[in-house]
Design a protein around this motif. Structure first.
Motif, PDB file in Angstrom:
ATOM      1  N   ASN A   1      -5.714 -15.518 -14.729  1.00 39.55           N
ATOM      2  CA  ASN A   1      -6.026 -16.956 -14.364  1.00 39.55           C
ATOM      3  C   ASN A   1      -4.819 -17.289 -13.177  1.00 39.55           C
ATOM      4  OD1 ASN A   1      -8.241 -17.168 -15.901  1.00 39.55           O
ATOM      5  ND2 ASN A   1      -7.136 -17.880 -17.573  1.00 39.55           N
ATOM      6  N   ASN A   2      -3.607 -17.218 -13.557  1.00 42.59           N
ATOM      7  CA  ASN A   2      -2.607 -17.188 -12.724  1.00 42.59           C
ATOM      8  C   ASN A   2      -2.775 -16.734 -11.258  1.00 42.59           C
ATOM      9  OD1 ASN A   2      -1.325 -19.064 -14.578  1.00 42.59           O
ATOM     10  ND2 ASN A   2      -0.054 -17.298 -15.583  1.00 42.59           N
ATOM     11  N   ALA A   3      -2.998 -15.401 -11.358  1.00 50.15           N
ATOM     12  CA  ALA A   3      -3.231 -14.737  -9.999  1.00 50.15           C
ATOM     13  C   ALA A   3      -4.357 -15.490  -9.236  1.00 50.15           C
ATOM     14  CB  ALA A   3      -3.489 -13.066 -10.474  1.00 50.15           C
ATOM     15  N   SER A   4      -5.587 -15.575 -10.057  1.00 51.74           N
ATOM     16  CA  SER A   4      -6.745 -16.423  -9.341  1.00 51.74           C
ATOM     17  C   SER A   4      -6.176 -17.434  -8.534  1.00 51.74           C
ATOM     18  CB  SER A   4      -7.796 -16.355 -10.362  1.00 51.74           C
ATOM     19  OG  SER A   4      -8.172 -15.303 -10.852  1.00 51.74           O
ATOM     20  N   GLU A   5      -5.434 -18.386  -9.327  1.00 45.76           N
ATOM     21  CA  GLU A   5      -5.035 -19.608  -8.655  1.00 45.76           C
ATOM     22  C   GLU A   5      -4.319 -19.140  -7.272  1.00 45.76           C
ATOM     23  OE1 GLU A   5      -2.953 -21.962 -11.610  1.00 45.76           O
ATOM     24  OE2 GLU A   5      -4.834 -22.082 -12.742  1.00 45.76           O
ATOM     25  N   LEU A   6      -3.281 -18.420  -7.524  1.00 45.64           N
ATOM     26  CA  LEU A   6      -2.518 -17.907  -6.557  1.00 45.64           C
ATOM     27  C   LEU A   6      -3.227 -17.242  -5.323  1.00 45.64           C
ATOM     28  CD1 LEU A   6       0.428 -17.801  -5.278  1.00 45.64           C
ATOM     29  CD2 LEU A   6       0.675 -15.645  -6.757  1.00 45.64           C
ATOM     30  N   LYS A   7      -4.384 -16.422  -5.613  1.00 48.45           N
ATOM     31  CA  LYS A   7      -5.180 -16.124  -4.682  1.00 48.45           C
ATOM     32  C   LYS A   7      -5.781 -17.065  -3.669  1.00 48.45           C
ATOM     33  CE  LYS A   7      -8.925 -12.845  -3.984  1.00 48.45           C
ATOM     34  NZ  LYS A   7      -9.639 -11.876  -4.644  1.00 48.45           N
TER      35      LYS A   7
ATOM     36  N   ASP B   1       2.082   1.609  -7.737  1.00 51.14           N
ATOM     37  CA  ASP B   1       0.909   1.410  -8.351  1.00 51.14           C
ATOM     38  C   ASP B   1       0.658  -0.068  -8.404  1.00 51.14           C
ATOM     39  OD1 ASP B   1       0.186   4.038  -8.440  1.00 51.14           O
ATOM     40  OD2 ASP B   1       0.606   4.203 -10.324  1.00 51.14           O
ATOM     41  N   GLN B   2       1.751  -0.708  -8.843  1.00 51.90           N
ATOM     42  CA  GLN B   2       1.744  -2.210  -9.171  1.00 51.90           C
ATOM     43  C   GLN B   2       1.572  -2.853  -7.923  1.00 51.90           C
ATOM     44  OE1 GLN B   2       1.792  -3.843 -12.374  1.00 51.90           O
ATOM     45  NE2 GLN B   2       1.625  -1.667 -12.885  1.00 51.90           N
ATOM     46  N   VAL B   3       2.225  -2.616  -6.792  1.00 53.66           N
ATOM     47  CA  VAL B   3       2.013  -3.137  -5.445  1.00 53.66           C
ATOM     48  C   VAL B   3       0.763  -3.107  -4.902  1.00 53.66           C
ATOM     49  CG1 VAL B   3       2.894  -3.372  -3.147  1.00 53.66           C
ATOM     50  CG2 VAL B   3       4.369  -3.110  -4.748  1.00 53.66           C
ATOM     51  N   TYR B   4      -0.009  -1.842  -5.274  1.00 52.27           N
ATOM     52  CA  TYR B   4      -1.367  -1.717  -4.995  1.00 52.27           C
ATOM     53  C   TYR B   4      -2.174  -2.664  -5.506  1.00 52.27           C
ATOM     54  CZ  TYR B   4       0.104   2.431  -1.934  1.00 52.27           C
ATOM     55  OH  TYR B   4       0.755   3.050  -1.046  1.00 52.27           O
ATOM     56  N   LEU B   5      -2.107  -2.608  -6.722  1.00 56.71           N
ATOM     57  CA  LEU B   5      -2.898  -3.427  -7.617  1.00 56.71           C
ATOM     58  C   LEU B   5      -2.990  -5.041  -6.951  1.00 56.71           C
ATOM     59  CD1 LEU B   5      -2.105  -2.233 -11.260  1.00 56.71           C
ATOM     60  CD2 LEU B   5      -4.245  -2.042 -10.319  1.00 56.71           C
ATOM     61  N   VAL B   6      -1.808  -5.345  -6.958  1.00 56.93           N
ATOM     62  CA  VAL B   6      -1.468  -6.890  -6.359  1.00 56.93           C
ATOM     63  C   VAL B   6      -2.255  -6.999  -5.120  1.00 56.93           C
ATOM     64  CG1 VAL B   6       0.465  -8.476  -5.359  1.00 56.93           C
ATOM     65  CG2 VAL B   6       0.679  -7.064  -7.473  1.00 56.93           C
TER      66      VAL B   6
ATOM     67  N   ASP C   1      -4.634  -5.165  -3.643  1.00 61.15           N
ATOM     68  CA  ASP C   1      -6.057  -5.116  -3.971  1.00 61.15           C
ATOM     69  C   ASP C   1      -6.564  -6.447  -4.682  1.00 61.15           C
ATOM     70  OD1 ASP C   1      -6.258  -2.535  -2.852  1.00 61.15           O
ATOM     71  OD2 ASP C   1      -6.395  -1.672  -4.895  1.00 61.15           O
ATOM     72  N   PHE C   2      -5.982  -7.061  -5.457  1.00 61.23           N
ATOM     73  CA  PHE C   2      -6.414  -8.268  -6.125  1.00 61.23           C
ATOM     74  C   PHE C   2      -6.245  -9.313  -5.028  1.00 61.23           C
ATOM     75  CE2 PHE C   2      -5.908 -12.045  -8.362  1.00 61.23           C
ATOM     76  CZ  PHE C   2      -6.874 -12.241  -9.389  1.00 61.23           C
ATOM     77  N   PHE C   3      -5.216  -9.597  -4.275  1.00 59.53           N
ATOM     78  CA  PHE C   3      -5.201 -10.737  -3.429  1.00 59.53           C
ATOM     79  C   PHE C   3      -6.069 -10.758  -2.174  1.00 59.53           C
ATOM     80  CE2 PHE C   3      -1.091 -11.648  -5.640  1.00 59.53           C
ATOM     81  CZ  PHE C   3      -1.721 -12.639  -6.559  1.00 59.53           C
ATOM     82  N   PHE C   4      -6.304  -9.303  -1.637  1.00 55.02           N
ATOM     83  CA  PHE C   4      -6.920  -9.204  -0.460  1.00 55.02           C
ATOM     84  C   PHE C   4      -8.163  -8.390  -0.457  1.00 55.02           C
ATOM     85  CE2 PHE C   4      -2.163  -9.892   0.352  1.00 55.02           C
ATOM     86  CZ  PHE C   4      -2.425 -10.974   1.189  1.00 55.02           C
ATOM     87  N   LYS C   5      -8.643  -7.950  -1.334  1.00 53.16           N
ATOM     88  CA  LYS C   5     -10.301  -7.483  -1.586  1.00 53.16           C
ATOM     89  C   LYS C   5     -10.958  -8.602  -2.300  1.00 53.16           C
ATOM     90  CE  LYS C   5      -9.232  -2.728  -0.891  1.00 53.16           C
ATOM     91  NZ  LYS C   5      -9.705  -1.420  -1.325  1.00 53.16           N
ATOM     92  N   ASN C   6     -12.297  -8.477  -1.787  1.00 50.08           N
ATOM     93  CA  ASN C   6     -13.165  -9.400  -2.125  1.00 50.08           C
ATOM     94  C   ASN C   6     -13.888  -9.037  -3.420  1.00 50.08           C
ATOM     95  OD1 ASN C   6     -12.985 -10.904   0.456  1.00 50.08           O
ATOM     96  ND2 ASN C   6     -14.631  -9.655   1.191  1.00 50.08           N
TER      97      ASN C   6
ATOM     98  N   ASP D   1      -0.206 -13.361   4.964  1.00 50.59           N
ATOM     99  CA  ASP D   1      -0.288 -11.910   5.607  1.00 50.59           C
ATOM    100  C   ASP D   1       0.186 -10.891   4.253  1.00 50.59           C
ATOM    101  OD1 ASP D   1       1.386  -9.490   7.167  1.00 50.59           O
ATOM    102  OD2 ASP D   1      -0.372 -10.018   7.939  1.00 50.59           O
ATOM    103  N   ARG D   2      -0.567  -9.862   4.317  1.00 54.64           N
ATOM    104  CA  ARG D   2      -0.136  -8.853   3.131  1.00 54.64           C
ATOM    105  C   ARG D   2       1.165  -8.176   3.302  1.00 54.64           C
ATOM    106  NH1 ARG D   2      -4.685  -5.406   1.638  1.00 54.64           N
ATOM    107  NH2 ARG D   2      -3.253  -3.714   1.246  1.00 54.64           N
TER     108      ARG D   2
END
Length: 89
Positions: A38-44, A77-82, A84-89, A53-54
């Motif tokens: 939920n926190n990440a979704s709000e930040l997205k 892996d953590q950076v790629y997860l982040v 992917d979450f913020f910049f992929k639909n 920018d990425r």
């Protein structure tokens, strides 16, 4: 870039830096529970609305992980997860 645009961009980056820790667990794992999601979704929303920018997000995440001694063998892996979450639909 106008001076007020620079200030706005700076304020956005500060806000992201404040919120990014809430997207990780205490041991540096990105989105393990629904609370972090939920926190990440709000930040997205903030990131997308302000066209951040990425590279800026990557820098913020790496800085957070470094400052909190979470630079482990799976940091990439953590950076790629982040990203992917913020910049992929």
């Amino acid at each position: 870039m106008l001076e007020n645009e620079k200030i706005l961009k700076f304020d956005i980056i500060i806000e992201i830096r404040k919120r990014i820790p809430m997207c990780f667990t205490s041991n540096g794992q990105f989105i393990i529970s629904s609370v972090e999601k939920n926190n990440a979704s709000e930040l997205k929303i903030i990131i997308i609305e302000n066209n951040v920018d990425r590279i800026i997000i990557e820098d913020i995440v790496l800085g957070y992980l470094f400052r909190n001694n979470h630079l482990t063998h799976n940091v990439k892996d953590q950076v790629y997860l982040v990203l992917d979450f913020f910049f992929k639909n």
